[in-house]
Design a protein around this motif. Structure first.
Motif, PDB file in Angstrom:
ATOM      1  N   SER A 180       0.831  -1.207   0.000  1.00 54.00           N
ATOM      2  CA  SER A 180       0.000   0.000   0.000  1.00 54.00           C
ATOM      3  C   SER A 180       0.865   1.257   0.000  1.00 54.00           C
ATOM      4  O   SER A 180       0.509   2.251  -0.645  1.00 54.00           O
ATOM      5  N   ALA A 181       2.006   1.229   0.674  1.00 54.74           N
ATOM      6  CA  ALA A 181       2.905   2.391   0.645  1.00 54.74           C
ATOM      7  C   ALA A 181       3.427   2.626  -0.770  1.00 54.74           C
ATOM      8  O   ALA A 181       3.441   3.766  -1.249  1.00 54.74           O
ATOM      9  N   ALA A 182       3.836   1.553  -1.445  1.00 55.18           N
ATOM     10  CA  ALA A 182       4.342   1.687  -2.822  1.00 55.18           C
ATOM     11  C   ALA A 182       3.245   2.187  -3.750  1.00 55.18           C
ATOM     12  O   ALA A 182       3.497   3.046  -4.612  1.00 55.18           O
ATOM     13  N   MET A 183       2.028   1.697  -3.572  1.00 58.61           N
ATOM     14  CA  MET A 183       0.916   2.159  -4.414  1.00 58.61           C
ATOM     15  C   MET A 183       0.602   3.628  -4.154  1.00 58.61           C
ATOM     16  O   MET A 183       0.346   4.377  -5.099  1.00 58.61           O
ATOM     17  N   LEU A 184       0.608   4.060  -2.900  1.00 57.80           N
ATOM     18  CA  LEU A 184       0.346   5.467  -2.597  1.00 57.80           C
ATOM     19  C   LEU A 184       1.409   6.363  -3.218  1.00 57.80           C
ATOM     20  O   LEU A 184       1.098   7.411  -3.773  1.00 57.80           O
ATOM     21  N   ILE A 185       2.660   5.945  -3.152  1.00 55.69           N
ATOM     22  CA  ILE A 185       3.759   6.735  -3.721  1.00 55.69           C
ATOM     23  C   ILE A 185       3.638   6.796  -5.245  1.00 55.69           C
ATOM     24  O   ILE A 185       3.783   7.856  -5.853  1.00 55.69           O
ATOM     25  N   ALA A 186       3.337   5.656  -5.862  1.00 62.82           N
ATOM     26  CA  ALA A 186       3.283   5.597  -7.324  1.00 62.82           C
ATOM     27  C   ALA A 186       2.012   6.221  -7.901  1.00 62.82           C
ATOM     28  O   ALA A 186       2.073   6.952  -8.890  1.00 62.82           O
ATOM     29  N   GLU A 187       0.879   5.944  -7.296  1.00 62.69           N
ATOM     30  CA  GLU A 187      -0.402   6.363  -7.864  1.00 62.69           C
ATOM     31  C   GLU A 187      -0.857   7.748  -7.414  1.00 62.69           C
ATOM     32  O   GLU A 187      -1.718   8.339  -8.050  1.00 62.69           O
ATOM     33  N   MET A 188      -0.316   8.240  -6.301  1.00 61.38           N
ATOM     34  CA  MET A 188      -0.741   9.541  -5.786  1.00 61.38           C
ATOM     35  C   MET A 188       0.463  10.376  -5.379  1.00 61.38           C
ATOM     36  O   MET A 188       0.674  10.640  -4.195  1.00 61.38           O
ATOM     37  N   PRO A 189       1.263  10.815  -6.342  1.00 55.66           N
ATOM     38  CA  PRO A 189       2.455  11.595  -5.993  1.00 55.66           C
ATOM     39  C   PRO A 189       2.109  12.928  -5.331  1.00 55.66           C
ATOM     40  O   PRO A 189       2.942  13.497  -4.616  1.00 55.66           O
ATOM     41  N   GLU A 190       0.874  13.416  -5.514  1.00 56.14           N
ATOM     42  CA  GLU A 190       0.477  14.691  -4.919  1.00 56.14           C
ATOM     43  C   GLU A 190       0.051  14.554  -3.460  1.00 56.14           C
ATOM     44  O   GLU A 190      -0.252  15.548  -2.808  1.00 56.14           O
ATOM     45  N   LEU A 191       0.021  13.339  -2.934  1.00 56.39           N
ATOM     46  CA  LEU A 191      -0.366  13.115  -1.541  1.00 56.39           C
ATOM     47  C   LEU A 191       0.585  13.885  -0.620  1.00 56.39           C
ATOM     48  O   LEU A 191       1.798  13.829  -0.777  1.00 56.39           O
ATOM     49  N   GLY A 192       0.017  14.609   0.310  1.00 62.81           N
ATOM     50  CA  GLY A 192       0.801  15.447   1.215  1.00 62.81           C
ATOM     51  C   GLY A 192       0.737  16.915   0.825  1.00 62.81           C
ATOM     52  O   GLY A 192       1.177  17.780   1.567  1.00 62.81           O
ATOM     53  N   ARG A 193       0.193  17.196  -0.357  1.00 63.17           N
ATOM     54  CA  ARG A 193       0.070  18.576  -0.833  1.00 63.17           C
ATOM     55  C   ARG A 193      -1.379  18.929  -1.156  1.00 63.17           C
ATOM     56  O   ARG A 193      -1.638  19.783  -1.993  1.00 63.17           O
ATOM     57  N   LYS A 202     -29.162   8.098  -2.059  1.00 62.92           N
ATOM     58  CA  LYS A 202     -28.138   7.482  -1.224  1.00 62.92           C
ATOM     59  C   LYS A 202     -26.754   7.967  -1.659  1.00 62.92           C
ATOM     60  O   LYS A 202     -26.513   8.176  -2.842  1.00 62.92           O
ATOM     61  N   ARG A 203     -25.864   8.138  -0.718  1.00 64.76           N
ATOM     62  CA  ARG A 203     -24.487   8.502  -1.035  1.00 64.76           C
ATOM     63  C   ARG A 203     -23.713   7.223  -1.352  1.00 64.76           C
ATOM     64  O   ARG A 203     -23.926   6.193  -0.719  1.00 64.76           O
ATOM     65  N   ALA A 204     -22.805   7.311  -2.311  1.00 63.86           N
ATOM     66  CA  ALA A 204     -21.987   6.157  -2.678  1.00 63.86           C
ATOM     67  C   ALA A 204     -20.619   6.648  -3.124  1.00 63.86           C
ATOM     68  O   ALA A 204     -20.468   7.793  -3.547  1.00 63.86           O
ATOM     69  N   ILE A 205     -19.629   5.768  -3.013  1.00 64.50           N
ATOM     70  CA  ILE A 205     -18.290   6.127  -3.491  1.00 64.50           C
ATOM     71  C   ILE A 205     -18.216   5.819  -4.976  1.00 64.50           C
ATOM     72  O   ILE A 205     -18.877   4.912  -5.474  1.00 64.50           O
ATOM     73  N   ALA A 206     -17.413   6.595  -5.680  1.00 61.78           N
ATOM     74  CA  ALA A 206     -17.262   6.391  -7.122  1.00 61.78           C
ATOM     75  C   ALA A 206     -16.051   7.160  -7.615  1.00 61.78           C
ATOM     76  O   ALA A 206     -15.559   8.071  -6.947  1.00 61.78           O
ATOM     77  N   GLY A 207     -15.587   6.777  -8.808  1.00 64.56           N
ATOM     78  CA  GLY A 207     -14.500   7.497  -9.460  1.00 64.56           C
ATOM     79  C   GLY A 207     -13.162   7.271  -8.776  1.00 64.56           C
ATOM     80  O   GLY A 207     -12.947   6.293  -8.076  1.00 64.56           O
ATOM     81  N   GLY A 208     -12.280   8.195  -8.981  1.00 59.25           N
ATOM     82  CA  GLY A 208     -10.967   8.112  -8.353  1.00 59.25           C
ATOM     83  C   GLY A 208     -10.060   7.087  -9.005  1.00 59.25           C
ATOM     84  O   GLY A 208     -10.336   6.571 -10.091  1.00 59.25           O
ATOM     85  N   ARG A 209      -9.011   6.786  -8.323  1.00 60.20           N
ATOM     86  CA  ARG A 209      -8.008   5.845  -8.821  1.00 60.20           C
ATOM     87  C   ARG A 209      -8.326   4.455  -8.271  1.00 60.20           C
ATOM     88  O   ARG A 209      -8.034   4.145  -7.122  1.00 60.20           O
ATOM     89  N   ARG A 210      -8.937   3.656  -9.134  1.00 57.86           N
ATOM     90  CA  ARG A 210      -9.523   2.387  -8.727  1.00 57.86           C
ATOM     91  C   ARG A 210      -8.519   1.415  -8.118  1.00 57.86           C
ATOM     92  O   ARG A 210      -8.785   0.801  -7.087  1.00 57.86           O
ATOM     93  N   ALA A 211      -7.377   1.241  -8.762  1.00 59.67           N
ATOM     94  CA  ALA A 211      -6.379   0.287  -8.260  1.00 59.67           C
ATOM     95  C   ALA A 211      -5.915   0.689  -6.865  1.00 59.67           C
ATOM     96  O   ALA A 211      -5.752  -0.170  -5.985  1.00 59.67           O
ATOM     97  N   LEU A 212      -5.741   1.972  -6.649  1.00 54.16           N
ATOM     98  CA  LEU A 212      -5.325   2.464  -5.335  1.00 54.16           C
ATOM     99  C   LEU A 212      -6.418   2.223  -4.302  1.00 54.16           C
ATOM    100  O   LEU A 212      -6.146   1.833  -3.170  1.00 54.16           O
ATOM    101  N   ARG A 213      -7.662   2.433  -4.704  1.00 56.06           N
ATOM    102  CA  ARG A 213      -8.780   2.217  -3.786  1.00 56.06           C
ATOM    103  C   ARG A 213      -8.832   0.759  -3.334  1.00 56.06           C
ATOM    104  O   ARG A 213      -9.030   0.465  -2.164  1.00 56.06           O
ATOM    105  N   HIS A 214      -8.591  -0.163  -4.257  1.00 55.83           N
ATOM    106  CA  HIS A 214      -8.616  -1.585  -3.907  1.00 55.83           C
ATOM    107  C   HIS A 214      -7.499  -1.938  -2.924  1.00 55.83           C
ATOM    108  O   HIS A 214      -7.704  -2.726  -2.001  1.00 55.83           O
TER     109      HIS A 214
END
Length: 181
Positions: A70-83, A108-120
């Motif tokens: 999960s750390a590697a995926m966050l770094i690779a898929e969301m480089p803007e994390l922290g900003r 009803k509220r539901a989650i959708a969109g975003g970066r799917r692989a990261l969400r999984h």
């Protein structure tokens, strides 16, 4: 590539293998496990080569529930994390609730969109955090006591995980469990 290899292993484990092919199946499983291990080592090596990525990885790995994958995926898929803000981080991972409203009707509220692989990957991290993170475990238990569905609990924990990861990368201070109040 890692996801594909893991899927192959999972599919093979579900299949019934004739007794005379068990030896071949075991060697195939060992080969796939070795390939996954090799990929994980290569990913770890790439992250460690760059100082900024290595520092991010150390900060992320300090969070209970966030592992090497999960750390590697966050770094690779969301480089803007922290900003970004916590809401933006949740929306980019697809963990923000989207309203389905029209006029006076409130859907009803539901989650959708975003970066799917990261969400999984964050769903898997949330499962670990709901059991082992001293801050998120009581949150998960409270949601379960209130009768919330399991998926809602996992989504809520995953959203909090990405919010925590964003805050930790923003401040540069590793995870520190809060004292009991």
């Amino acid at each position: 590539m890692r996801k594909r290899l893991s899927a192959q292993i999972a599919a093979r484990r579900k299949q019934q293998v004739p007794a005379d092919l068990k030896g071949m199946d075991a060697s195939l499983m060992a080969m796939l496990d070795a390939q996954i291990g090799d990929l994980e080592q290569r990913i770890k090596g790439v992250i460690e080569q760059e100082a900024a990525s290595a520092a991010k990885a150390r900060l992320l790995l300090s969070i209970p529930g966030i592992g090497p994958v999960s750390a590697a995926m966050l770094i690779a898929e969301m480089p803007e994390l922290g900003r970004m803000t916590s809401g933006e981080a949740a929306a980019m991972t697809g963990l923000a609730p989207i309203p389905h409203d029209s006029g006076a009707m409130r859907g009803k509220r539901a989650i959708a969109g975003g970066r799917r692989a990261l969400r999984h990957v964050l769903f898997q991290a949330a499962l670990a955090a709901a059991s082992h993170n001293p801050v998120l475990k009581p949150v998960a238990q409270a949601l379960k006591i209130h009768g919330k569905p399991h998926k809602l609990v996992i989504v809520a924990i995953a959203r909090r995980l990405v919010t925590i990861a964003n805050a930790i990368l923003k401040t540069g201070i590793p995870w520190q469990p809060q004292p009991d109040s």
